[in-house]
Every structure is written in C-alpha cells, then in structure tokens.
Enzyme design. Structure first.
Site, short mmCIF file in Angstrom:
data_model
loop_
_atom_site.label_atom_id
_atom_site.label_comp_id
_atom_site.label_asym_id
_atom_site.label_seq_id
_atom_site.Cartn_x
_atom_site.Cartn_y
_atom_site.Cartn_z
N ASP A 48 -1.10 -6.21 -10.59
CA ASP A 48 -0.92 -4.77 -10.67
C ASP A 48 -0.53 -4.17 -9.32
O ASP A 48 -0.96 -4.65 -8.27
CB ASP A 48 -2.21 -4.11 -11.14
CG ASP A 48 -2.64 -4.57 -12.53
OD1 ASP A 48 -3.23 -5.66 -12.61
OD2 ASP A 48 -2.35 -3.87 -13.50
N ARG A 49 0.25 -3.11 -9.38
CA ARG A 49 0.61 -2.41 -8.15
C ARG A 49 -0.52 -1.49 -7.70
O ARG A 49 -0.97 -1.55 -6.56
CB ARG A 49 1.88 -1.60 -8.35
CG ARG A 49 2.21 -0.76 -7.11
CD ARG A 49 3.42 0.13 -7.30
NE ARG A 49 3.65 0.94 -6.11
CZ ARG A 49 4.64 1.81 -5.99
NH1 ARG A 49 5.49 1.98 -6.98
NH2 ARG A 49 4.78 2.52 -4.88
#
Length: 349
Positions: free
Chosen positions: A86-87
């Site tokens: 995930d960012r």
C-alpha cells in the site's frame, strides 16, 4: 451495454447476523496502517543478488523500485520484489538488486535517505526475488469512529476470527471509482493486446471483478463458507486443492474449523474442474458477463482458482481510548480491506 456494475453492492458476510456496520475511519495517517511482508525462508548470505529489507512510508512499491534502481545504478528490471504494498501506509518488504561482481554503493542508505525509505538490513542471495513468493502479510491497523464504539464491535471481530473473512479483492484492484474496469471492458471488446496492457493490470482487474461477483452471490445465498457438491476446496495455508463430490459430515466439520475453504474460479481458458452445484455458480458468470469471460479467454489467460474465505492469523484487538488497534496476518493475495468492510462502513470500502 456494460456488463460492469459500479459502484458494486457486494454483500458483507456479517450483515445477516449484525446488520450493516456503523461508520468508521481508518488510515488516518500512514502510521495507522502498518504492513509487514512475511517470507517462510531467509536469504542465504551469498550470491549475485543483494536482498534489502526496507521500510517505506507513503510510497508505492513501483516508485520505490525506480528510486532504488537509480541509487544502485541498475535498470528497474534488475530489481525484484514479492508483492505490491500500500502507498498510504508504513510498510516493510524485501527487494532484491542484481549486483553481480560489485557491492552496493557505500552511501546507499544516504541516497535512500532523501526518500521516505529506511534500509533496515541486507543480505546476499543467489536468486532474484520473484513475485508471489511471500507467505503473506502482517497488518496492524487503527480504526476510529462510531463503529468502534458500537456494542457489537467486539462480537463482529470474534465472528470473523471464528468463521473467516470473505476473500474479496480490495477496491485498489479496480482503480479510482472502478476506472480500471471501464478501461478493461473497452480493451477486451477490441481484443486484448499486451502493448495496451503491458503489466496485465486490466486483465487482473477483470478477473478480480468476476471473482467478487461470484463470491457475492455465494454470500447472498449463505453458502460461501460451506463446501457444496462438486466443490474444489483449498487447504488452509497452502495451494493444495481437491474435488469434493459430496461433502460429508467430517469434511463439513473441517470447513467449520477453517482447515479448508471453498474456492471460486479466476476466469480464463481451461477446464473448471468443479462440478454439480459449485460449477453452476461459476458457469453463471458466462450469463452475467459473457463478453468479459470471452474476452479473457481470447486474451489467453489461464483459468485459476482462489479461496472464497480467509482465516485471520494471530488476531488481536487493543483499545487505546480513542480507537481500536487490530492486528492479524493474511495469506498472500488477501486484502485487509476485506476485513475492515465487515467491521465498519466507509466510502472506500
């Protein structure tokens, strides 16, 4: 006419028992969404590839690959990683850099220090890190809001521990507001070409959507966690699968203990392998979305399978006064958002 319905109304497994969960919030900061990659082996300490254990914050894995390639003066294709992280999170994962006959730059940490990345450790290994070789991921997430204060929150969490979690693909698979699906539908209608989808992102989004549609119907019919006649079941924690022509009491008891899970098709070319009632659910996709199914087959995608259910590994719940911290492990391919949507209502879930 489009075969894609967006936004989807995929049912929650706990709705029949608890109703729709109250509103809640998550990912308020990257530090409230922690992810750690799990491998079931360790680098050997020798070889042409330098394996790096890194922590990144608010950064995608592809962007990290580009920055690491620049820092090590190699091509991005010389970088290996097991999975995308995930960012909007703080994540830890392994990456490998092909450095035959030379060491990493002495100031590598300093070069990465200009980015939201920390180099935690590094070791040599003979082979490049390949996609999908990790065992799974460990999550630690903070939730806040009305849902966490509801009287049945702990009961919802315990129900997920006992019965498992629907193995939906998360919304990030489909792009912002499902735009990847619209692009995929248009491309498949023209005939898929690799140059238009070099990473196979649109093919993946299409198969994920069809799988979620199948799982949603099984949840609506109340049999998503119970093997049906003709079911291909998957042993928990493995890729092993076998056909169940007629489920008996012993097998149903194993399913209730989460030892094995019903599976669903990831559409493509090939033989379903399932039969009877289970196959009827899967074959119904050709009526629900005939063009999408035909487009995937024409693109040459091989049929695959995915468990309909996830077991939460090492689950825990802690309250900190202003919210709830949840910790759990999911096998490779599992989405934390599938867990969260059973506990809270949120526009992104």
């Amino acid at each position: 006419m489009s075969e894609i319905s967006w936004p989807p109304n995929w049912p929650r497994a706990l709705e029949a028992r608890f109703g729709t969960p109250p509103p809640g919030a998550y990912r308020a900061t990257p530090e409230a969404f922690l992810v750690e990659e799990l491998l079931d082996f360790a680098p050997e300490g020798r070889g042409e590839h330098l394996w790096l254990w890194v922590e990144k914050r608010d950064l995608t894995t592809p962007e990290l690959v580009k920055r690491l390639a620049r820092a090590c003066e190699v091509r991005p294709r010389d970088i290996g990683y097991a999975g995308l992280k995930d960012r909007q999170a703080v994540t830890r994962q392994w990456l490998s850099v092909h450095l035959p006959g030379r060491e990493a730059p002495e100031d590598l940490e300093a070069r990465l220090g200009e980015t939201p990345v920390r180099l935690l450790e590094y070791h040599r290994h003979p082979r490049k890190l390949k996609r999908g070789v990790h065992k799974g991921n460990r999550f630690r997430l903070r939730l806040t809001g009305e849902a966490c204060e509801a009287a049945d929150f702990d009961a919802r969490w315990q129900a997920l521990i006992e019965q498992g979690v629907p193995n939906y693909f998360g919304p990030q698979r489909f792009g912002h507001e499902g735009r990847n699906l619209g692009r995929a539908e248009a491309l498949l209608a023209r005939g898929w070409r690799k140059r238009a989808d070099p990473e196979g992102l649109l093919l993946s989004a299409t198969r994920s959507y069809l799988f979620n549609q199948l799982l949603a119907r099984r949840i609506a019919d109340g049999n998503w966690a119970r093997p049906l006649p003709g079911e291909l079941v998957i042993l928990d924690g493995t890729a092993s699968q076998f056909l169940v022509e007629t489920p008996d009491e012993a097998l149903l008891a194993r399913a209730e203990r989460l030892d094995l899970h019903p599976s669903g098709v990831l559409w493509g070319k090939g033989r379903l392998g399932s039969g009877d009632q289970a196959a009827e659910y899967e074959q119904a996709l050709t009526t629900l979305a005939p063009a999408l199914c035909a487009g995937l087959e024409a693109a040459g995608v091989s049929l695959g399978r995915r468990a309909l259910r996830l077991r939460l590994g090492n689950p825990s719940l802690q309250r900190d006064g202003g919210g709830v911290w949840l910790a759990f492990e999911l096998p490779r391919g599992g989405f934390a958002t599938a867990v969260l949507r059973e506990l809270i209502s949120h526009p992104t879930l």
